[in-house]
Design a protein around this motif. Structure first.
Motif: not given
Length: 337
Positions: A73-74, A83-87, A96-100, A110-111
């Motif tokens: 969140l920070r 993106s979730s992939k970058q995070l 997994k990215e879905t967890q992010i 929300h994306g």
């Protein structure tokens, strides 16, 4: 008998009380339309837990720790474009990215596709904010005396216009179901127009490149006539943006010689000018079959312009206080208009 619904806490209490009074499991089950086994479990659960409410369920174990949640969140708060992939890569998270995305959604993020708006500099944002604060308390009668003006370009055949069709599998390239495109869009028509609370003024077609001299000539031919048509020739305030052609020496000379009162307009503020929505309304009301040639297109534009209804105009004029309030709320930056 299979369970068809979940019993409410009140129903569980009734079952338990009736069982304490000595009623049989089968009789209670029949009255509540559940199985005898269900009644037995309800009774046992109330004896064990002393409550008819559902107990907290363990659910699926959480894949992230509290520390990892704070890290995600920070980073999202600092960079809304990440993106979730970058995070996952930057924070080296073993999930997994879905967890992010689940963690960000829990926090209210929300994306979404980023909306496109003109870039506003800090300096111009301050000017927009000052303008909004200066005029936010003006009564609606003030805005009824403003003549809003602008130029706009209309494409004869624009590749940007989306056409929806009904089709079956394998019909993607059926000639009757495709939208034909041309390399250069088929040409365009440039217009100058104006309107006020009293109605639309003249719509003037512009040939060639618009210069300061040509702009003044357009005003000489159309502004006074339009004001008379709107019956505000003695009290109107002219609104125009800060295009160099609008504020050049020859234009300023025309304003001074004709005692035209100008509305001080902040730069980079198309969202404050309701005529921008008027252009969109006009473009959507020109039939597609009228875009085959320039002359036909011009006649269709004039017809659609003259048929703009008063209700549409009233909505646009009455939106001015809301536009200004949104500028104030956004500290001078982009609005939803």
């Amino acid at each position: 008998m299979p369970k068809i619904r979940e019993l409410t806490p009140a129903e569980r209490s009734q079952i338990f009380n009736r069982r304490l009074k000595g009623e049989t499991l089968r009789k209670i089950a029949s009255d509540f339309n559940v199985s005898a086994e269900c009644v037995r479990k309800v009774v046992n659960r109330l004896e064990t837990n002393d409550t008819a409410e559902n107990l907290p369920r363990s659910g699926r174990p959480r894949k992230t720790t509290v520390r990892q949640d704070r890290m995600i969140l920070r980073e999202v708060h600092k960079n809304r474009n990440v993106s979730s992939k970058q995070l996952k890569a930057e924070l080296n998270l073993p999930i997994k990215e879905t967890q992010i995305r689940m963690r960000t959604k829990e926090a209210g993020y929300h994306g979404r596709v980023s909306r496109k708006r003109p870039l506003i500099s800090k300096r111009n944002a301050q000017r927009r904010l000052a303008f909004a604060k200066q005029f936010i308390n003006k009564p609606i009668d003030f805005w009824k005396n403003v003549i809003f003006t602008d130029e706009s370009k209309f494409e004869l055949r624009s590749n940007k216009r989306r056409q929806l069709v009904w089709r079956k599998v394998g019909e993607s390239f059926k000639p009757s179901l495709i939208t034909p495109t041309v390399k250069h869009g088929g040409g365009a028509v440039l217009v100058w127009g104006c309107f006020s609370a009293a109605g639309v003024g003249n719509l003037q077609f512009i040939e060639g490149i618009l210069t300061g001299e040509k702009y003044v000539h357009i005003l000489q031919q159309n502004l006074t006539v339009s004001a008379e048509k709107m019956n505000i020739q003695d009290s109107f305030i002219l609104q125009m943006d800060n295009d160099p052609k609008h504020v050049c020496k020859v234009a300023k000379k025309y304003y001074n010689e004709n005692n035209i009162q100008l509305l001080p307009w902040p730069a980079q503020s198309p969202d404050l000018n309701p005529i921008e929505h008027m252009w969109d309304h006009l473009n959507r009301n020109v039939p597609e079959h009228c875009r085959n040639n320039k002359q036909l297109f011009q006649r269709a534009l004039l017809k659609a312009w003259s048929e703009i209804d008063q209700n549409t105009i009233n909505i646009l004029i009455e939106s001015m206080p809301k536009r200004l309030q949104e500028v104030i709320n956004n500290r001078g930056y982009q609005t939803s208009y």
